[in-house]
Design a protein around this motif. Structure first.
Motif, short mmCIF file in Angstrom:
data_model
loop_
_atom_site.label_atom_id
_atom_site.label_comp_id
_atom_site.label_asym_id
_atom_site.label_seq_id
_atom_site.Cartn_x
_atom_site.Cartn_y
_atom_site.Cartn_z
N GLY A 160 -5.38 -34.69 -55.75
CA GLY A 160 -5.43 -33.40 -55.09
C GLY A 160 -5.35 -32.23 -56.06
N GLY A 163 -8.82 -30.50 -59.32
CA GLY A 163 -9.76 -29.40 -59.35
C GLY A 163 -9.29 -28.28 -60.26
N GLN A 207 -8.36 -32.67 -52.62
CA GLN A 207 -8.37 -31.37 -53.30
C GLN A 207 -8.42 -30.21 -52.30
#
Length: 618
Positions: A160, A163, A207
């Protein structure tokens, strides 16, 4: 009815008023959801709606001006006044040891409104306690989940956070093995709870979910949510507060959805919607003190998915939002204007009716005590500020009428316009206020104070000017300090103290006069000395020296016309003997009696009982 009972009655009235305000606000928000969907999706609408209901609740608790009131007073009959007995009653039977002087009637003789208000206050406190316990339980549950989880850091990477780096510092991230939705909580120290099953979703979904929670942090949604929960808790009995708080949560989630998906391709938008549905299936229940990604309910998630697929169109014009906000403000003003005053008719205790002699005014006109609509008698010790007598509705603000001449005297002598008891001697001129025959003559400070000559006070205030006049009022902290006069009245320096914008309660009169007696207003010594001289009355038979001023004025209704059938009667001042000074205020609102000013009647009745009251206080 005691002051505590009156406060509880106002609380009951405020509770009922805020329910009515809640219904009106919910109608406004329902209209916004139908006609202004983009505005309804803004969190500000829902928090502002909650604040509107709370404001409507609070304004009903405050004393109001007669000019703002539309609904007439509620007269509560057969209410026994509790206070110091009359002079004759005191002389006949002394109070028993350990019993407050003049306890009057038995405590059981209270009105139905007082009984209902007490019951409602008890119910409210129990409900408030239960609501607080629920919040504490929810907080403990979240802390327990966090304690049972494991912290995620660089040694335990999570997809998650693969990014771009977040725009705000990441909170403490804790992974838990529980079927929950990802959620953010902690007003002071934010923490992000991520369920372990989140790793089974596609990396892009992870993400997007993490970005959603961090967007909450950047938008300060925890603060918005906490404010909504606090307001809902304080007014737990109002179902509309919960509905508004739920919609606030919905708007917060929708706002994060918009920001996270802005500019994203359709494929990612579908993945985001699928993640929402997956989290809803796993979520057992939501927590009011946390921002959960899974939404508030199935209905709210369905609405979020619909908006994800088809984003809202162009915003409505600014005037539409302003109109909605203006309507909410109108709800608060309506609560103020339509709030009825709680007034009662004073029925003396049976033994007082038998022993107390009628006043000359009532004897000559046949008016009984049951005709009194508002009554207050209050006395405090000037040195210590100790409350000695507090009977009736003493927090109600009304026009000060000619009791304001004490203020004018202090200002006039401090500024130098007034010089002594007989200077300046000013001639009467055509165009001056001449409502009474005694005013149509040359007047000095002594005769002005005795006759309440309005035009003489106006000469003092005109000499001061508006700016200095307002500075004095602010320094004195007198009533609501509003000496601007009504709209279009042009009476800022001439009549703001007579049935106009300046209002004061008996309790505030006591606070002001105590400062006068203790010389705490920052004035020249001559101002206190000369004001004491021109307000001195005849000494009482028991040796007390009395200073006082009457005041008479009619109530006003909405729009300004006077109530020709009733009059306020004031008598305020202080009594001294040796080193002790007692400050007093007497206020009544009763039917107008031709040839008998309400202020004069209040003065006569109060002075008749004052010796016994003072003796009882020793």
């Amino acid at each position: 009815m005691s002051p505590a009972d009156l406060l509880m009655a106002r609380f009951l009235l405020a509770s009922a008023g805020c329910l009515a305000a809640g219904l009106a606000v919910w109608a406004v928000t329902a209209l916004c959801r139908r006609k202004l969907p983009d505005f309804a999706a803004q969190r500000s609408l829902w928090l502002l709606s909650q604040v509107t209901i709370v404001a409507a609740f609070l304004v009903i608790l405050l004393p109001h001006s007669e000019r703002l009131r539309i609904i007439p007073q509620i007269d509560l009959e057969n209410v026994t006044q509790v206070g110091v007995p009359s002079a004759t009653a005191t002389a006949t039977k002394a109070p028993a040891a350990g019993t407050p002087a003049g306890s009057g009637a038995p405590a059981g003789e209270t009105s139905w409104l007082a009984s209902g208000a007490r019951a409602w206050l008890l119910i409210y406190l129990l409900g408030l306690g239960y609501s607080i316990i629920k919040l504490v339980h929810a907080r403990r549950m979240l802390n327990g989940l966090a304690a049972a989880g494991s912290r995620i850091d660089t040694r335990h990477p999570h997809d998650g956070f693969a990014g771009p780096a977040p725009a705000v510092p990441a909170p403490d991230v804790i992974e838990v093995d529980a079927p929950i939705s990802p959620m953010l909580f902690g007003l002071i120290k934010p923490r992000l709870l991520l369920p372990r099953h989140l790793r089974s979703l596609a990396p892009v979904q992870q993400q997007l979910i993490v970005a959603h929670e961090l967007t909450h942090l950047r938008r300060h949604d925890l603060q918005w949510m906490s404010a909504g929960v606090l307001l809902q808790t304080l007014l737990w009995f109002n179902p509309f507060m919960r509905l508004l708080r739920v919609n606030l949560s919905w708007a917060q989630e929708l706002g994060c959805d918009r920001e996270v998906l802005r500019g994203r391709p359709q494929l990612q938008r579908k993945a985001y919607a699928a993640a929402l549905v997956a989290q809803l299936r796993l979520q057992h229940h939501t927590v009011a003190t946390a921002l959960a990604f899974g939404g508030v309910s199935e209905r709210s998630v369905a609405a979020r998915i619909a908006l994800i697929r088809e984003p809202a169109g162009a915003p409505r014009p600014l005037w539409a939002r302003c109109a909605a906000i203006a309507i909410l403000a109108g709800v608060v003003l309506g609560s103020l204007a339509f709030q009825p005053a709680l007034a009662w008719r004073i029925d003396a205790a049976p033994h007082a009716l038998q022993n107390a002699a009628p006043s000359p005014a009532s004897a000559s006109t046949g008016t009984s005590n049951s005709a009194v609509l508002l009554s207050c008698t209050a006395m405090i010790d000037a040195a210590r500020g100790q409350r000695l007598v507090h009977e009736g509705q003493c927090d109600e603000r009304v026009t000060p009428a000619s009791t304001f001449n004490i203020v004018v005297s202090l200002m006039g002598y401090d500024s130098g316009f007034l010089r002594d008891e007989h200077a300046p001697l000013l001639p009467f001129k055509a165009g001056y206020a001449d409502w009474n025959d005694s005013w149509r003559a040359s007047t000095d400070p002594t005769s002005w104070m005795r006759n309440s000559t309005v035009w003489y006070a106006q000469q003092v205030t005109a000499h001061l000017g508006a700016a200095q006049f307002q500075r004095y009022i602010n320094r004195f902290d007198y009533g609501n300090r509003d000496v601007l006069g009504g709209a279009g009245d042009d009476n800022a320096l001439t009549l703001p103290w007579i049935s106009s914008t300046l209002v004061i309660s008996p309790v505030e009169q006591l606070a002001f006069l105590r400062k006068v007696v203790k010389r705490e207003l920052g004035l020249a010594p001559a101002a206190y000395d000369m004001t004491a001289r021109i307000t001195r009355l005849d000494d009482l038979d028991n040796g007390w020296e009395v200073h006082g001023k009457t005041g008479t004025s009619a109530p006003v209704t909405v729009g300004g016309p006077e109530d020709a059938k009733h009059e306020y009667g004031w008598f305020v001042g202080w009594a001294s003997k040796g080193r002790r000074t007692i400050v007093f205020a007497r206020l009544v609102l009763d039917p107008r009696q031709e040839g008998h000013a309400a202020g004069t009647r209040a003065k006569r009745a109060f002075l008749r009982d004052l010796p016994a009251r003072l003796d009882a206080l020793n």
